[in-house]
Design a protein around this motif. Structure first.
Motif, PDB file in Angstrom:
ATOM      1  N   THR A   1       0.834  -1.203   0.000  1.00  0.00           N
ATOM      2  CA  THR A   1       0.000   0.000   0.000  1.00  0.00           C
ATOM      3  C   THR A   1       0.867   1.250   0.000  1.00  0.00           C
ATOM      4  N   ALA A   2       1.932   1.233   0.795  1.00  0.00           N
ATOM      5  CA  ALA A   2       2.838   2.384   0.837  1.00  0.00           C
ATOM      6  C   ALA A   2       3.507   2.601  -0.516  1.00  0.00           C
ATOM      7  N   ASP A   3       3.848   1.519  -1.211  1.00  0.00           N
ATOM      8  CA  ASP A   3       4.450   1.647  -2.543  1.00  0.00           C
ATOM      9  C   ASP A   3       3.487   2.332  -3.503  1.00  0.00           C
ATOM     10  N   ARG A   4       2.220   1.942  -3.451  1.00  0.00           N
ATOM     11  CA  ARG A   4       1.233   2.536  -4.355  1.00  0.00           C
ATOM     12  C   ARG A   4       1.016   4.003  -4.031  1.00  0.00           C
ATOM     13  N   LEU A   5       0.992   4.347  -2.724  1.00  0.00           N
ATOM     14  CA  LEU A   5       0.831   5.737  -2.324  1.00  0.00           C
ATOM     15  C   LEU A   5       2.033   6.564  -2.766  1.00  0.00           C
ATOM     16  N   ALA A   6       3.247   6.011  -2.576  1.00  0.00           N
ATOM     17  CA  ALA A   6       4.456   6.740  -2.968  1.00  0.00           C
ATOM     18  C   ALA A   6       4.476   7.008  -4.466  1.00  0.00           C
ATOM     19  N   THR A   7       4.076   6.006  -5.261  1.00  0.00           N
ATOM     20  CA  THR A   7       4.048   6.190  -6.714  1.00  0.00           C
ATOM     21  C   THR A   7       3.106   7.320  -7.104  1.00  0.00           C
ATOM     22  N   THR A   8       1.945   7.363  -6.474  1.00  0.00           N
ATOM     23  CA  THR A   8       0.974   8.410  -6.777  1.00  0.00           C
ATOM     24  C   THR A   8       1.476   9.776  -6.337  1.00  0.00           C
ATOM     25  N   LEU A   9       1.998   9.872  -5.109  1.00  0.00           N
ATOM     26  CA  LEU A   9       2.451  11.160  -4.594  1.00  0.00           C
ATOM     27  C   LEU A   9       3.628  11.705  -5.392  1.00  0.00           C
ATOM     28  N   GLU A  10       4.537  10.819  -5.804  1.00  0.00           N
ATOM     29  CA  GLU A  10       5.708  11.295  -6.543  1.00  0.00           C
ATOM     30  C   GLU A  10       5.334  11.830  -7.916  1.00  0.00           C
ATOM     31  N   ALA A  11       4.195  11.366  -8.454  1.00  0.00           N
ATOM     32  CA  ALA A  11       3.732  11.939  -9.719  1.00  0.00           C
ATOM     33  C   ALA A  11       3.354  13.402  -9.529  1.00  0.00           C
ATOM     34  N   PHE A  12       2.798  13.743  -8.351  1.00  0.00           N
ATOM     35  CA  PHE A  12       2.460  15.133  -8.054  1.00  0.00           C
ATOM     36  C   PHE A  12       3.683  15.929  -7.608  1.00  0.00           C
ATOM     37  N   ALA A  13       4.625  15.261  -6.948  1.00  0.00           N
ATOM     38  CA  ALA A  13       5.747  15.960  -6.324  1.00  0.00           C
ATOM     39  C   ALA A  13       6.971  16.050  -7.214  1.00  0.00           C
ATOM     40  N   SER A  14       6.900  15.581  -8.456  1.00  0.00           N
ATOM     41  CA  SER A  14       8.061  15.585  -9.340  1.00  0.00           C
ATOM     42  C   SER A  14       8.642  16.986  -9.484  1.00  0.00           C
ATOM     43  N   PRO A  15       9.976  17.150  -9.370  1.00  0.00           N
ATOM     44  CA  PRO A  15      10.592  18.468  -9.552  1.00  0.00           C
ATOM     45  C   PRO A  15      10.330  19.055 -10.929  1.00  0.00           C
ATOM     46  N   ARG A  16       9.933  18.206 -11.911  1.00  0.00           N
ATOM     47  CA  ARG A  16       9.655  18.723 -13.246  1.00  0.00           C
ATOM     48  C   ARG A  16       8.362  19.536 -13.277  1.00  0.00           C
ATOM     49  N   ARG A  17       7.511  19.354 -12.236  1.00  0.00           N
ATOM     50  CA  ARG A  17       6.290  20.133 -12.157  1.00  0.00           C
ATOM     51  C   ARG A  17       6.598  21.465 -11.490  1.00  0.00           C
ATOM     52  N   ASP A  18       5.990  22.532 -11.972  1.00  0.00           N
ATOM     53  CA  ASP A  18       6.256  23.858 -11.429  1.00  0.00           C
ATOM     54  C   ASP A  18       5.238  24.286 -10.380  1.00  0.00           C
ATOM     55  N   ASP A  19       4.139  23.540 -10.240  1.00  0.00           N
ATOM     56  CA  ASP A  19       3.088  23.965  -9.331  1.00  0.00           C
ATOM     57  C   ASP A  19       3.340  23.439  -7.924  1.00  0.00           C
ATOM     58  N   GLY A  20       3.802  24.352  -7.054  1.00  0.00           N
ATOM     59  CA  GLY A  20       3.926  24.008  -5.634  1.00  0.00           C
ATOM     60  C   GLY A  20       5.167  23.251  -5.252  1.00  0.00           C
ATOM     61  N   THR A  21       6.160  23.108  -6.142  1.00  0.00           N
ATOM     62  CA  THR A  21       7.361  22.352  -5.783  1.00  0.00           C
ATOM     63  C   THR A  21       8.539  23.267  -5.470  1.00  0.00           C
ATOM     64  N   ARG A  22       8.341  24.581  -5.509  1.00  0.00           N
ATOM     65  CA  ARG A  22       9.423  25.521  -5.228  1.00  0.00           C
ATOM     66  C   ARG A  22       9.022  26.490  -4.120  1.00  0.00           C
ATOM     67  N   THR A  23      10.031  27.037  -3.445  1.00  0.00           N
ATOM     68  CA  THR A  23       9.797  28.072  -2.439  1.00  0.00           C
ATOM     69  C   THR A  23       9.635  29.419  -3.133  1.00  0.00           C
ATOM     70  N   ASP A  24       9.371  30.457  -2.332  1.00  0.00           N
ATOM     71  CA  ASP A  24       9.214  31.796  -2.898  1.00  0.00           C
ATOM     72  C   ASP A  24      10.507  32.299  -3.532  1.00  0.00           C
ATOM     73  N   THR A  25      11.644  31.775  -3.096  1.00  0.00           N
ATOM     74  CA  THR A  25      12.927  32.201  -3.656  1.00  0.00           C
ATOM     75  C   THR A  25      13.337  31.396  -4.882  1.00  0.00           C
ATOM     76  N   GLY A  26      12.489  30.429  -5.288  1.00  0.00           N
ATOM     77  CA  GLY A  26      12.785  29.644  -6.482  1.00  0.00           C
ATOM     78  C   GLY A  26      13.474  28.336  -6.209  1.00  0.00           C
ATOM     79  N   ASP A  27      13.839  28.065  -4.937  1.00  0.00           N
ATOM     80  CA  ASP A  27      14.488  26.791  -4.599  1.00  0.00           C
ATOM     81  C   ASP A  27      13.443  25.683  -4.499  1.00  0.00           C
ATOM     82  N   TYR A  28      13.895  24.441  -4.764  1.00  0.00           N
ATOM     83  CA  TYR A  28      12.984  23.313  -4.616  1.00  0.00           C
ATOM     84  C   TYR A  28      12.675  23.072  -3.138  1.00  0.00           C
ATOM     85  N   LEU A  29      11.418  22.756  -2.872  1.00  0.00           N
ATOM     86  CA  LEU A  29      11.026  22.408  -1.504  1.00  0.00           C
ATOM     87  C   LEU A  29      11.707  21.109  -1.080  1.00  0.00           C
TER      88      LEU A  29
END
Length: 413
Positions: A216-244
């Motif tokens: 179950t954790a593997d399936r959750l991680a796969t799903t979350l990493e699709a949203f959290a990929s550094p290639r996505r620009d929505d919500g993955t960076r701080t206000d200074t432009g650094d990656y969270l």
């Protein structure tokens, strides 16, 4: 009266010699050492530490009389009192000492040579203790020999992984069956331990803690990493432009995943799992105790794969002897929302005899599994709560439909 002085034991003499030698270099500054001498010194110190640790364990294993002399619970407690080391570390060392003295002599010998450090020894002993109790002495010895040899090439984390698969190396003819038993036991343990708790912190946030099965954790991680990929620009960076940081990206991904779920696709009170491919060999599929593999994730038992095939959004890929795909399932294998509603009309609760879990909390089960050619239709469907759905796929239980429509479960005798 003249008291005869007991001659110094060689072990104590060696310890005194070591401490004397260390005192002799207390003022020596290694900054003036040549580079190659520093490298040699570091390696020899690591080797000496392993040898000295083995000597300490050897003494620990036979020092019950030390504890008895002062009334201490055991020698670990005595040593904690006198040296102020962590008590949990000392208790673990005592268990290791007893295991080496009683059973695992090859591990002890490797430590005496400086070829196995204490962390590796703990991992090896734990792996050997986890082997099935009914293995013969020859296989146990082969496993110890193999893991001791690996200690010269692999660190404790790598050794732990190798230890879990050591039967594949030394006894492949029994490894598969033993692995299936281990996985079945782990899955049963995971179901008992599964929990999720949410506690509001009073500052606009809620702490969520959970213990879930690895798959179950593997399936959750796969799903979350699709949203959290550094290639996505929505919500993955701080206000200074650094990656969270990774943990913050996963937290935001979890929120985004919940916000983007399509309610129209969710079964009543039952989540629509993310699409996952489960690969399984056709021969394994026919076994009561076999192994399937979630693509990119953890191994699961065939029973768990059959259960997930009833309810989760899983695409089962059946492989032949040369790993060619014999059958790639489609989502049409799963009961539709209309079929679920029809099942609810047929039974308002779980159909297991005496179970009153609401049908809206239950899962649709293939009476004849899809692996055996069962159809996804109402005649081949049963509405079972999660507990009884697991029982339906548990080879230790029989189940039959009674004339009144209830399903009776009984443990095999």
């Amino acid at each position: 009266m003249t008291t005869l002085q007991q001659p110094q034991h060689p072990v104590l003499g060696a310890v005194v010699a070591v401490t004397d030698a260390l005192e002799g270099v207390a003022a020596a500054n290694p900054v003036f050492m040549a580079t190659d001498q520093k490298a040699t010194a570091l390696l020899e110190i690591a080797r000496a530490k392993a040898q000295l640790a083995e000597l300490e364990l050897r003494v620990l294993a036979v020092a019950d009389d030390v504890a008895a002399e002062s009334g201490a619970r055991d020698v670990a407690a005595w040593l904690h009192h006198h040296t102020h080391q962590r008590p949990e570390t000392l208790r673990a060392d005592l268990r290791l000492a007893q295991a080496l003295d009683r059973t695992y002599h090859q591990v002890a010998a490797a430590m005496r040579r400086g070829a196995c450090n204490p962390a590796q020894a703990h991992v090896i002993v734990n792996a050997l203790d986890d082997l099935p109790a009914d293995l013969g002495a020859e296989i146990q010895t082969m496993a110890e020999e193999a893991l001791v040899a690996y200690a010269t090439r692999f660190d404790p984390t790598q050794l732990r992984r190798l230890g879990r698969r050591i039967l594949d190396v030394i006894a492949p003819e029994i490894a598969e069956a033993e692995e299936a038993k281990r996985l079945a036991a782990e899955e049963a343990h995971a179901r008992k331990k599964t929990r999720l708790a949410m506690r509001r912190l009073g500052d606009g946030t809620t702490r969520i803690s959970a213990v879930v099965p690895d798959a179950t954790a593997d399936r959750l991680a796969t799903t979350l990493e699709a949203f959290a990929s550094p290639r996505r620009d929505d919500g993955t960076r701080t206000d200074t432009g650094d990656y969270l940081p990774y943990d913050r990206r996963l937290g935001r991904a979890f929120c985004q995943m919940l916000e983007t779920l399509d309610p129209a696709r969710l079964p009543i009170h039952g989540g629509d799992a993310t699409t996952v491919i489960v690969t399984i060999d056709i021969d394994q599929l026919r076994k009561e105790a076999g192994i399937a593999q979630i693509a990119g994730g953890s191994p699961i038992t065939t029973a768990e794969a059959r259960r997930l095939a009833c309810t989760a959004n899983i695409i089962p890929a059946v492989l032949g002897g040369a790993s060619e795909v014999l059958d790639l399932g489609r989502k049409e294998r799963f009961f539709t929302a209309a079929q679920r509603r029809a099942l609810l009309l047929r039974s308002a609760t779980c159909e297991a005899e005496g179970c009153d879990i609401p049908g809206t909390w239950a899962e649709a089960h293939h009476w004849i599994a899809w692996a055996q050619g069962g159809a996804t239709d109402l005649d081949n469907a049963a509405l079972l709560c999660s507990h009884h759905h697991h029982r339906a796929h548990d080879s230790t239980y029989l189940h039959e439909r009674l004339p009144n429509g209830d399903i009776r479960f009984a443990r095999r005798t």
